[in-house]
Design a protein around this motif. Structure first.
Motif, PDB file in Angstrom:
ATOM      1  N   GLY A 103       0.801  -1.228   0.000  1.00 49.78           N
ATOM      2  CA  GLY A 103       0.000   0.000   0.000  1.00 49.78           C
ATOM      3  C   GLY A 103       0.829   1.271   0.000  1.00 49.78           C
ATOM      4  N   MET A 104       2.124   1.151   0.265  1.00 49.67           N
ATOM      5  CA  MET A 104       2.987   2.342   0.191  1.00 49.67           C
ATOM      6  C   MET A 104       3.196   2.774  -1.264  1.00 49.67           C
ATOM      7  N   GLN A 105       3.019   1.845  -2.202  1.00 50.28           N
ATOM      8  CA  GLN A 105       3.386   2.159  -3.590  1.00 50.28           C
ATOM      9  C   GLN A 105       2.447   3.165  -4.282  1.00 50.28           C
ATOM     10  N   PRO A 106       1.113   2.957  -4.229  1.00 46.53           N
ATOM     11  CA  PRO A 106       0.264   3.895  -4.964  1.00 46.53           C
ATOM     12  C   PRO A 106       0.444   5.346  -4.509  1.00 46.53           C
ATOM     13  N   GLU A 107       0.582   5.551  -3.207  1.00 51.86           N
ATOM     14  CA  GLU A 107       0.743   6.922  -2.726  1.00 51.86           C
ATOM     15  C   GLU A 107       2.179   7.399  -2.891  1.00 51.86           C
ATOM     16  N   GLY A 108       3.120   6.476  -2.728  1.00 49.12           N
ATOM     17  CA  GLY A 108       4.535   6.819  -2.911  1.00 49.12           C
ATOM     18  C   GLY A 108       4.767   7.413  -4.294  1.00 49.12           C
ATOM     19  N   ASN A 109       3.959   6.998  -5.243  1.00 50.06           N
ATOM     20  CA  ASN A 109       4.005   7.489  -6.617  1.00 50.06           C
ATOM     21  C   ASN A 109       3.917   9.018  -6.697  1.00 50.06           C
ATOM     22  N   TRP A 110       3.311   9.653  -5.672  1.00 51.08           N
ATOM     23  CA  TRP A 110       3.091  11.099  -5.720  1.00 51.08           C
ATOM     24  C   TRP A 110       4.015  11.891  -4.800  1.00 51.08           C
ATOM     25  N   ILE A 111       4.900  11.230  -4.078  1.00 44.99           N
ATOM     26  CA  ILE A 111       5.749  11.978  -3.132  1.00 44.99           C
ATOM     27  C   ILE A 111       6.598  13.011  -3.889  1.00 44.99           C
ATOM     28  N   GLY A 112       7.179  12.591  -4.985  1.00 47.80           N
ATOM     29  CA  GLY A 112       8.056  13.497  -5.745  1.00 47.80           C
ATOM     30  C   GLY A 112       7.295  14.573  -6.504  1.00 47.80           C
ATOM     31  N   ARG A 113       5.967  14.460  -6.549  1.00 47.82           N
ATOM     32  CA  ARG A 113       5.177  15.439  -7.315  1.00 47.82           C
ATOM     33  C   ARG A 113       4.135  16.148  -6.454  1.00 47.82           C
ATOM     34  N   ALA A 114       4.317  16.091  -5.132  1.00 50.24           N
ATOM     35  CA  ALA A 114       3.355  16.772  -4.245  1.00 50.24           C
ATOM     36  C   ALA A 114       3.404  18.272  -4.544  1.00 50.24           C
ATOM     37  N   PRO A 115       2.246  18.941  -4.478  1.00 52.07           N
ATOM     38  CA  PRO A 115       2.199  20.328  -4.936  1.00 52.07           C
ATOM     39  C   PRO A 115       2.807  21.360  -3.984  1.00 52.07           C
ATOM     40  N   SER A 116       3.132  20.996  -2.759  1.00 52.59           N
ATOM     41  CA  SER A 116       3.763  21.967  -1.846  1.00 52.59           C
ATOM     42  C   SER A 116       4.606  21.186  -0.844  1.00 52.59           C
ATOM     43  N   LEU A 117       5.460  21.920  -0.140  1.00 48.76           N
ATOM     44  CA  LEU A 117       6.313  21.276   0.865  1.00 48.76           C
ATOM     45  C   LEU A 117       5.436  20.663   1.969  1.00 48.76           C
ATOM     46  N   ARG A 118       4.356  21.387   2.331  1.00 47.94           N
ATOM     47  CA  ARG A 118       3.457  20.883   3.379  1.00 47.94           C
ATOM     48  C   ARG A 118       2.826  19.554   2.955  1.00 47.94           C
ATOM     49  N   ARG A 119       2.307  19.512   1.734  1.00 48.87           N
ATOM     50  CA  ARG A 119       1.672  18.271   1.252  1.00 48.87           C
ATOM     51  C   ARG A 119       2.700  17.141   1.155  1.00 48.87           C
ATOM     52  N   LYS A 120       3.919  17.504   0.783  1.00 42.36           N
ATOM     53  CA  LYS A 120       4.948  16.472   0.646  1.00 42.36           C
ATOM     54  C   LYS A 120       5.305  15.895   2.024  1.00 42.36           C
ATOM     55  N   ALA A 121       5.432  16.780   3.026  1.00 39.15           N
ATOM     56  CA  ALA A 121       5.774  16.317   4.378  1.00 39.15           C
ATOM     57  C   ALA A 121       4.670  15.399   4.917  1.00 39.15           C
ATOM     58  N   ILE A 122       3.410  15.785   4.659  1.00 38.94           N
ATOM     59  CA  ILE A 122       2.282  14.973   5.147  1.00 38.94           C
ATOM     60  C   ILE A 122       2.303  13.596   4.487  1.00 38.94           C
ATOM     61  N   LEU A 123       2.504  13.600   3.167  1.00 40.89           N
ATOM     62  CA  LEU A 123       2.461  12.328   2.429  1.00 40.89           C
ATOM     63  C   LEU A 123       3.625  11.414   2.825  1.00 40.89           C
ATOM     64  N   LEU A 124       4.801  12.029   2.988  1.00 36.50           N
ATOM     65  CA  LEU A 124       5.959  11.233   3.428  1.00 36.50           C
ATOM     66  C   LEU A 124       5.681  10.577   4.775  1.00 36.50           C
ATOM     67  N   ALA A 125       5.097  11.363   5.699  1.00 34.18           N
ATOM     68  CA  ALA A 125       4.842  10.838   7.041  1.00 34.18           C
ATOM     69  C   ALA A 125       3.820   9.702   6.970  1.00 34.18           C
ATOM     70  N   LYS A 126       2.820   9.861   6.100  1.00 33.75           N
ATOM     71  CA  LYS A 126       1.775   8.838   5.999  1.00 33.75           C
ATOM     72  C   LYS A 126       2.352   7.534   5.462  1.00 33.75           C
ATOM     73  N   VAL A 127       3.138   7.655   4.395  1.00 33.70           N
ATOM     74  CA  VAL A 127       3.698   6.447   3.781  1.00 33.70           C
ATOM     75  C   VAL A 127       4.662   5.762   4.774  1.00 33.70           C
ATOM     76  N   GLN A 165      -7.047   9.228   7.536  1.00 32.56           N
ATOM     77  CA  GLN A 165      -8.356   9.480   6.945  1.00 32.56           C
ATOM     78  C   GLN A 165      -8.639  10.985   6.944  1.00 32.56           C
ATOM     79  N   ARG A 166      -8.310  11.643   8.052  1.00 28.27           N
ATOM     80  CA  ARG A 166      -8.586  13.080   8.131  1.00 28.27           C
ATOM     81  C   ARG A 166      -7.740  13.874   7.161  1.00 28.27           C
ATOM     82  N   GLN A 167      -6.465  13.444   6.964  1.00 29.52           N
ATOM     83  CA  GLN A 167      -5.646  14.221   6.025  1.00 29.52           C
ATOM     84  C   GLN A 167      -6.208  14.084   4.615  1.00 29.52           C
ATOM     85  N   GLY A 168      -6.772  12.899   4.295  1.00 27.09           N
ATOM     86  CA  GLY A 168      -7.347  12.708   2.958  1.00 27.09           C
ATOM     87  C   GLY A 168      -8.569  13.596   2.778  1.00 27.09           C
ATOM     88  N   TYR A 169      -9.409  13.609   3.807  1.00 32.14           N
ATOM     89  CA  TYR A 169     -10.627  14.420   3.731  1.00 32.14           C
ATOM     90  C   TYR A 169     -10.266  15.906   3.634  1.00 32.14           C
TER      91      TYR A 169
END
Ligand code: BYC
Length: 315
Positions: free
Chosen positions: A55-79, A169-173
């Motif tokens: 399950g790390m793979q589908p979201e990991g696909n977007w770490i390098g393309r997150a639209p801001s530093l904040r979104r990237k930090a959140i996604l990295l932490a989630k994965v 779940q909350r970060q997704g919402y």
């Protein structure tokens, strides 16, 4: 005589096990357990661990393309949390007498499953939000009752995992709520993503109860506390008002409130598609396993170095 004594003690062990299950208490690794109970737990916990890691793979696909530093930090932490969940679950499974190496081999050989949901691609950034909202939302519905599962190490791992899943779940919402307040293009991106992930999210709960070969025994043993259909209904009931609040539609013409039942009615997922995905013929099955195998091979030097270091320290 010896056989008779042995027989008597087996019956006593079974009785003690049944008593623990009947009073909804925990079975611990040191306790006697029927071999079929142990096997069922290994199957379910391993499948769950593999799901977290794949399950790390589908979201990991977007770490390098997150639209801001904040979104990237959140996604990295989630994965990263998901890697942690995989590790707690592999550790829980190891208490049943299988090693993590064996489990990884079984996954890579296609002999153990992982959740069907991770065989779908993540085509837009909105998918990061939709996975958090729908996939983690479904995971929470399924996993909160597992905190009360009858096997101690699994239940304790689930308590921590569920706390983290709630954040996911909350970060997704929150991500989707931000996007729907944006441009028409962003709103369309959210709707398109929800349209793709709705049915696969319903499939996460497994086949209908009438076609679920493992449910009856797993519920009798207190491994599962609710049936697949009960949890699917709970998820639909919880999610429809959230979809309304977001202003997205769910792609099911049969979805409507049923006042008599006190639940939403909904249409059936495409169970032929589900069967194909769990057989290995989903859109991304081959890619997911190939990626996992490559990561495992590339990491072999770390395992060898850690093993050599441990041996030298012991000497
Ligand atoms: N996908 O008799 P049934 C996460 C299989 S990770 C694939 O109903 P059971 C996250 C089933 O294994 C979430 N296979 O089975 C991570 C069985 O085949 P086998 C993962 C499925 O075990 C990263 C056959 O179908 N969650 O949240 O009683 C990022 C018949 O089914 C699926 C868990 O693993 C499926 N969806 O019930 C974001 C939860 N459904 O094994 C999020 C723990 C069924 O006999 N597991 N199968 O060959 C469970 O609660 C139960 O195992 C299930 C299935 C409800 C999934």
């Amino acid at each position: 005589m010896t056989a008779q004594l042995q027989g008597a003690s087996d019956a006593a062990l079974q009785e003690a096990f049944d008593a623990v299950i009947a009073r909804h208490d925990r079975i611990e690794p040191r306790d006697w357990m029927p071999e079929a109970y142990r096997k069922t737990l290994v199957r379910q916990i391993a499948q769950h661990a593999h799901s977290e890691i794949i399950g790390m793979q589908p979201e990991g696909n977007w770490i390098g393309r997150a639209p801001s530093l904040r979104r990237k930090a959140i996604l990295l932490a989630k994965v990263q949390d998901e890697a942690g969940h995989g590790l707690y679950l592999y550790a829980a499974c190891e208490t049943l007498g299988v090693s993590r190496d064996e489990l990884v081999e079984l996954l890579l050989a296609g002999k153990q499953k992982y959740s069907s949901i991770f065989n779908y691609p993540t085509l837009s950034y909105a998918d990061v939000g939709t996975i958090g909202w729908l996939v983690d939302g479904a995971a929470i519905c399924n996993q909160v009752p597992l905190c009360r599962t009858s096997y101690g190490p699994y239940g304790r791992a689930m308590i921590r995992i569920c706390k983290e899943e709630s954040f996911h779940q909350r970060q997704g919402y929150e991500l989707l709520a931000t996007m729907v307040r944006g441009t028409d293009e962003q709103r369309a991106m959210v709707q398109e993503s929800v349209d793709r992930f709705w049915w696969p999210s319903l499939m996460m709960f497994g086949p209908p109860d009438t076609d679920s070969p493992n449910s009856a025994q797993s519920m009798a043993w207190g491994i599962k506390r609710n049936s697949n259909d009960e949890l699917r209904q709970k998820f639909v009931d919880m999610t429809v008002p959230q979809a309304d609040a977001l202003g997205v539609t769910l792609p099911d013409p049969a979805l409507r409130w049923n006042a008599a039942r006190g639940h939403y009615d909904f249409g059936p997922p495409d169970w032929d598609e589900f069967a194909a995905v769990i057989r290995g013929d989903g859109p991304c099955n081959a890619q997911r396993i190939a990626h996992r195998r490559a990561a495992h091979d590339e990491g072999s030097w770390v395992r060898e170095a850690a093993t050599a270091f441990a041996a030298r320290t012991e000497r």
